[in-house]
Scaffold this active site. Sequence first.
Site, PDB file in Angstrom:
ATOM      1  N   SER A 226      -1.256  -5.677   4.644  1.00 59.38           N
ATOM      2  CA  SER A 226      -0.438  -5.194   5.765  1.00 59.38           C
ATOM      3  C   SER A 226      -0.064  -3.716   5.644  1.00 59.38           C
ATOM      4  O   SER A 226      -0.916  -2.856   5.775  1.00 59.38           O
ATOM      5  CB  SER A 226       0.801  -6.077   5.899  1.00 59.38           C
ATOM      6  OG  SER A 226       1.552  -5.699   7.005  1.00 59.38           O
TER       7      SER A 226
ATOM      8  N   ASP B  69       0.563  -1.240  12.286  1.00 56.76           N
ATOM      9  CA  ASP B  69       0.501  -1.264  10.822  1.00 56.76           C
ATOM     10  C   ASP B  69      -0.941  -1.606  10.424  1.00 56.76           C
ATOM     11  O   ASP B  69      -1.809  -1.739  11.293  1.00 56.76           O
ATOM     12  CB  ASP B  69       1.541  -2.243  10.239  1.00 56.76           C
ATOM     13  CG  ASP B  69       1.182  -3.699  10.482  1.00 56.76           C
ATOM     14  OD1 ASP B  69       0.505  -3.977  11.480  1.00 56.76           O
ATOM     15  OD2 ASP B  69       1.593  -4.553   9.678  1.00 56.76           O
TER      16      ASP B  69
ATOM     17  N   ASP C 241      -2.699  -4.176   9.411  1.00 53.11           N
ATOM     18  CA  ASP C 241      -3.417  -5.354   9.911  1.00 53.11           C
ATOM     19  C   ASP C 241      -3.077  -5.660  11.369  1.00 53.11           C
ATOM     20  O   ASP C 241      -3.493  -6.695  11.903  1.00 53.11           O
ATOM     21  CB  ASP C 241      -3.169  -6.580   9.025  1.00 53.11           C
ATOM     22  CG  ASP C 241      -1.730  -7.044   9.067  1.00 53.11           C
ATOM     23  OD1 ASP C 241      -0.831  -6.186   9.173  1.00 53.11           O
ATOM     24  OD2 ASP C 241      -1.486  -8.260   9.015  1.00 53.11           O
TER      25      ASP C 241
ATOM     26  N   ASP D 249      -0.589  -6.723  13.094  1.00 53.25           N
ATOM     27  CA  ASP D 249       0.253  -7.793  13.634  1.00 53.25           C
ATOM     28  C   ASP D 249       1.537  -7.178  14.186  1.00 53.25           C
ATOM     29  O   ASP D 249       2.275  -7.812  14.926  1.00 53.25           O
ATOM     30  CB  ASP D 249       0.545  -8.899  12.605  1.00 53.25           C
ATOM     31  CG  ASP D 249       1.208  -8.407  11.345  1.00 53.25           C
ATOM     32  OD1 ASP D 249       1.230  -7.181  11.100  1.00 53.25           O
ATOM     33  OD2 ASP D 249       1.719  -9.244  10.575  1.00 53.25           O
TER      34      ASP D 249
HETATM   35 MG    MG Z   1       1.310  -6.497   9.057  1.00 49.63          MG
END
Ligand code: MG
Length: 451
Positions: A98, A240, A242, A244
């Site tokens: 992340s 960010d 990744d 999400d």
């Molecule tokens: Mg993340």
Amino acid sequence: MSAPRLFGTNGVRGVVNQELTSELALQMGKAIGTVMKGTVAVAADTRASGHMIRAALSAGLMSVGVHVVILGVVPTPALQYYVKTRDNVSGGVMITASHNPPQFNGIKCISADGTEASKEEEREIEILFDTEIPTRSWDEIGTIDHVNEAGKEYVNAVLSNVDTDTIKNANLTVCLDCANGAAFETAPSMLKKLQIKTVTLNCNAQGEFPGRPSEPTEENLSDLITLMKNTNASLGIAHDGDADRCVFITEKGDFVSGDKSLALLAKLELSKKKGKVVTPVSSSSMVEEVVNKEGGTLVYTAVGSPIVARKMKECGAIFGGEENGGLIFPDMQYCRDGAMTVAKMLECIAIYGPLSEQVAELPVYYTQKRKLACPNGLKDSVIEYLKDAVTDANIDDTDGLKIIYDDGWVLVRPSGTEPIFRVYSESKNEAVSVSRADEYESMVAKFLESR
Ligand code: MG
């Protein structure tokens, strides 16, 4: 007490070839495969170590008879959507750390319904991890397939959950910063489908994250902020690593904190349908004030996106999320979803006008965030002490202790991973928020000295 946990608050994380080795990934693959069985989808963010971890993990999965579907580099919510929408897929694994620096990587498990694995599911994998895991005979090992449609499918699903005509008609220009991470293809492609002119920054896949650190904080977004100040774009978007999560910059170049976008999008969702909005106890009361004003009901939970998502499912909430820009739209799926957050914010601007004006209308609260060192062994006694010591306010123990006054609140919360307490203090009166943070900081410090 159980042994130190392999899974932290967000999956297994560590520095590659130090804590997170290919041997660990192989054994994790065997353990995950033994629990999930059937077919498991695997995706990764852009980190340089992604291929190595993916190869080792996939070998482990296949050795216990699991069929592996490789989705390539896509955002975490694209993997979650893929798993959720396929009956024959029994789970997913995301290879990502992340917002951590590029030398880190991680392994995060996704349940069959597309949500983040629960603590119980993780515990089952952890227990197996420490054992000799039986593998299958040569003619029973799993297969491996590569599919390319997960990102495209995800984008189409997001678009089917927003008012695309309103967005297209608004004629918007945006600046997009993908942190060289997992949204590098899906985010520009979604904006293109919405006929939005896009100025891109850090939108090439590059696993060393040369553009900026992958956590979208105000300090890390100085290039995007400068770009916003020097263009006529309506919105700055920052994911960010990744994707999400996502945070925004106004057309004037001001950073918008995650709880403000949470409040604005709660207002948008409540304008369509009244209902419950779920957020952790650490979120600003500003969110509650907005939700109440729009005719909704706020439901508080402990901190952590899987907890928020599960609560949303349980109480049939219409929206929810965390103050870090991780927002959850249940019509799409029960997980933090960066692309949904972008699409909804575009809709919000198309309907209500410039973001800076919408932010200016939000109620103003002052929040102090402090960190206090505290040995892990003393955390429980700090909570017990405060429960007895506080007599002039209401106490909520959903997560740590939230001490609620007429003119604000203090949250004293032990970190799950570090030997620290976090102290949050909030009030509409800035002096009150500061003096209460001071007061609780010194109460806890004095108590620890006396031990
Ligand atoms: Mg993340």
